[in-house]
Enzyme design. Sequence first.
Site, PDB file in Angstrom:
ATOM      1  N   GLY A  54     -38.680   2.233  42.267  1.00 26.31           N
ATOM      2  CA  GLY A  54     -38.283   3.427  41.545  1.00 26.31           C
ATOM      3  C   GLY A  54     -39.330   4.345  41.469  1.00 26.31           C
ATOM      4  O   GLY A  54     -40.226   4.172  41.174  1.00 26.31           O
ATOM      5  N   GLN A 202     -29.945  -2.821  44.017  1.00 25.04           N
ATOM      6  CA  GLN A 202     -30.593  -2.721  42.790  1.00 25.04           C
ATOM      7  C   GLN A 202     -29.640  -2.468  41.750  1.00 25.04           C
ATOM      8  O   GLN A 202     -30.181  -2.548  40.573  1.00 25.04           O
ATOM      9  CB  GLN A 202     -31.573  -1.118  43.010  1.00 25.04           C
ATOM     10  CG  GLN A 202     -32.600  -1.431  44.002  1.00 25.04           C
ATOM     11  CD  GLN A 202     -32.346  -0.933  45.279  1.00 25.04           C
ATOM     12  OE1 GLN A 202     -31.414  -1.340  45.693  1.00 25.04           O
ATOM     13  NE2 GLN A 202     -33.454  -0.690  46.043  1.00 25.04           N
ATOM     14  N   ASP A 243     -35.835  10.484  44.042  1.00 19.01           N
ATOM     15  CA  ASP A 243     -37.128  10.341  44.461  1.00 19.01           C
ATOM     16  C   ASP A 243     -37.721  11.327  44.927  1.00 19.01           C
ATOM     17  O   ASP A 243     -39.030  11.403  44.932  1.00 19.01           O
ATOM     18  CB  ASP A 243     -36.856   9.269  45.663  1.00 19.01           C
ATOM     19  CG  ASP A 243     -36.624   7.879  45.348  1.00 19.01           C
ATOM     20  OD1 ASP A 243     -35.177   7.824  45.045  1.00 19.01           O
ATOM     21  OD2 ASP A 243     -37.270   7.022  44.844  1.00 19.01           O
ATOM     22  N   ASN A 253     -32.042  10.764  46.931  1.00 12.94           N
ATOM     23  CA  ASN A 253     -32.184   9.349  46.003  1.00 12.94           C
ATOM     24  C   ASN A 253     -31.508   8.406  46.880  1.00 12.94           C
ATOM     25  O   ASN A 253     -31.311   8.739  48.159  1.00 12.94           O
ATOM     26  CB  ASN A 253     -31.053   9.555  45.070  1.00 12.94           C
ATOM     27  CG  ASN A 253     -31.043   8.503  44.013  1.00 12.94           C
ATOM     28  OD1 ASN A 253     -32.451   8.170  43.344  1.00 12.94           O
ATOM     29  ND2 ASN A 253     -29.868   8.027  43.461  1.00 12.94           N
ATOM     30  N   LYS A 254     -31.463   7.230  46.368  1.00 11.74           N
ATOM     31  CA  LYS A 254     -31.068   6.050  47.140  1.00 11.74           C
ATOM     32  C   LYS A 254     -29.591   6.297  48.117  1.00 11.74           C
ATOM     33  O   LYS A 254     -28.708   7.002  47.614  1.00 11.74           O
ATOM     34  CB  LYS A 254     -30.528   4.928  46.125  1.00 11.74           C
ATOM     35  CG  LYS A 254     -30.143   3.527  46.788  1.00 11.74           C
ATOM     36  CD  LYS A 254     -31.435   3.147  47.943  1.00 11.74           C
ATOM     37  CE  LYS A 254     -32.802   2.941  47.200  1.00 11.74           C
ATOM     38  NZ  LYS A 254     -33.572   2.583  48.354  1.00 11.74           N
TER      39      LYS A 254
HETATM   40  O1  MRU Z   1     -35.980   2.179  46.727  1.00 13.37           O
HETATM   41  P1  MRU Z   1     -35.849   2.017  45.256  1.00 13.37           P
HETATM   42  O2  MRU Z   1     -35.397   0.880  44.576  1.00 13.37           O
HETATM   43  O3  MRU Z   1     -37.388   2.471  44.975  1.00 13.37           O
HETATM   44  O4  MRU Z   1     -35.153   3.441  44.996  1.00 13.37           O
HETATM   45  C1  MRU Z   1     -34.857   3.806  43.646  1.00 13.37           C
HETATM   46  C2  MRU Z   1     -34.169   5.072  43.570  1.00 13.37           C
HETATM   47  O5  MRU Z   1     -33.297   5.635  44.534  1.00 13.37           O
HETATM   48  C3  MRU Z   1     -33.956   5.554  42.334  1.00 13.37           C
HETATM   49  O6  MRU Z   1     -32.376   6.091  41.902  1.00 13.37           O
HETATM   50  C4  MRU Z   1     -34.915   6.731  41.898  1.00 13.37           C
HETATM   51  O7  MRU Z   1     -36.167   6.227  42.235  1.00 13.37           O
HETATM   52  C5  MRU Z   1     -34.806   7.426  40.681  1.00 13.37           C
HETATM   53  S1  MRU Z   1     -35.790   6.317  39.601  1.00 13.37           S
HETATM   54  C6  MRU Z   1     -35.868   6.828  38.188  1.00 13.37           C
END
Ligand code: MRU
Length: 362
Positions: A54, A202, A243, A253-254
Amino acid sequence: MKVGGKYYRTIYPVGGGQSVEVIDQRRLPHEFALVRLASLDDAVRAIADMIVRGAPLIGATGAYGMALALKADAATAALEEARRRLVATRPTAVTLRWAVDEVVAAVAPLPVGERAAAAFRCAAELCDEDVAACAAIGEYGKRLLAELAKQHPGRPLNVLTHCNAGWLATVDYGTALAPVYKAHDAGMPIHVWVDETRPRNQGASLTAWELGQHGVPHTVIADNAGGHLMQHGRVDVCIVGSDRTTATGDVCNKIGTYLKALAARDCSVPFYAALTGATIDWEITDGVAQIPIEERSPDEVRWVAGRTAGGEQVAVNVLPEGSPAQNPGFDVTPARLVTGIITERGVCPATAEGLRRLFPEV
Ligand code: MRU
């Protein structure tokens, strides 16, 4: 937020302030375990192995990673090496680079003997700032949800979210989920559709767990179900995290976020990104062309982790032998598909002007 009645942040100093403790997010939802990080190596591994993940939490861990490095060696060469190693762990979340550079700027002018203590102070301040920013996002987002709820009287507001942008992804409260928590705590009937978020799940493992801990009604759906639910009027609003956000409002984002935004646009469902100012990369204007997308191991597509009926934690292979797999970790949702951006300074259109108006000093 609380776990089993006890208040936790996702990262906090322990051992007289010389180490930090984090939640091992790889073990959730089946086990709540804490891990101590005592060195730069520990911090690098925690980020790279996704013990923590995150964007805001990665940044906080990077900041403490700098402090842990300086505790061992505060010379300028060591400072630069620690920065290089931490920033290399995960390339997409700009918060990591930002937080590490905040520590570098705070300690570089100081005598070597004062650097480690100053780095720990700086990391703690960044964590407090993240908590305050997420709480503010929650308040602004709650007002937005209250307005939307007026259009759907007599039933809970249905929010769809992707991945985990809750308190586990930040130091506390979360970004996308902060408005949900604030609305729920204020007594607003609310229900969350939780995308499972393959390949690392996640959503299923983390978002569902933290919503459940807080008593927020929610339902986990397969990643591909969101479009269907939107077509049938069962999603009132999408809220995701980010991100990295361009100065023009493109939201990275993811992986899979973009597809939800496309479906939301087709179904006239409002699509918001909730993010702190630290997630905005003011140097770039074209997310698709300019944001580096992390390529993760194909093994994350091949192997699915879970718990057997007997309680054993296992990983199972879901691919045929010999089939190659690919695993881009993030995608970019162009600003034109984003209804608005919820920040700690208020809600703005996903445009260069909108973001500049909220952050005129940058
Ligand atoms: O790969 P991750 O689990 O670190 O990805 C997280 C995400 O994509 C979240 O949606 C993003 O970091 C926003 S967190 C407040």
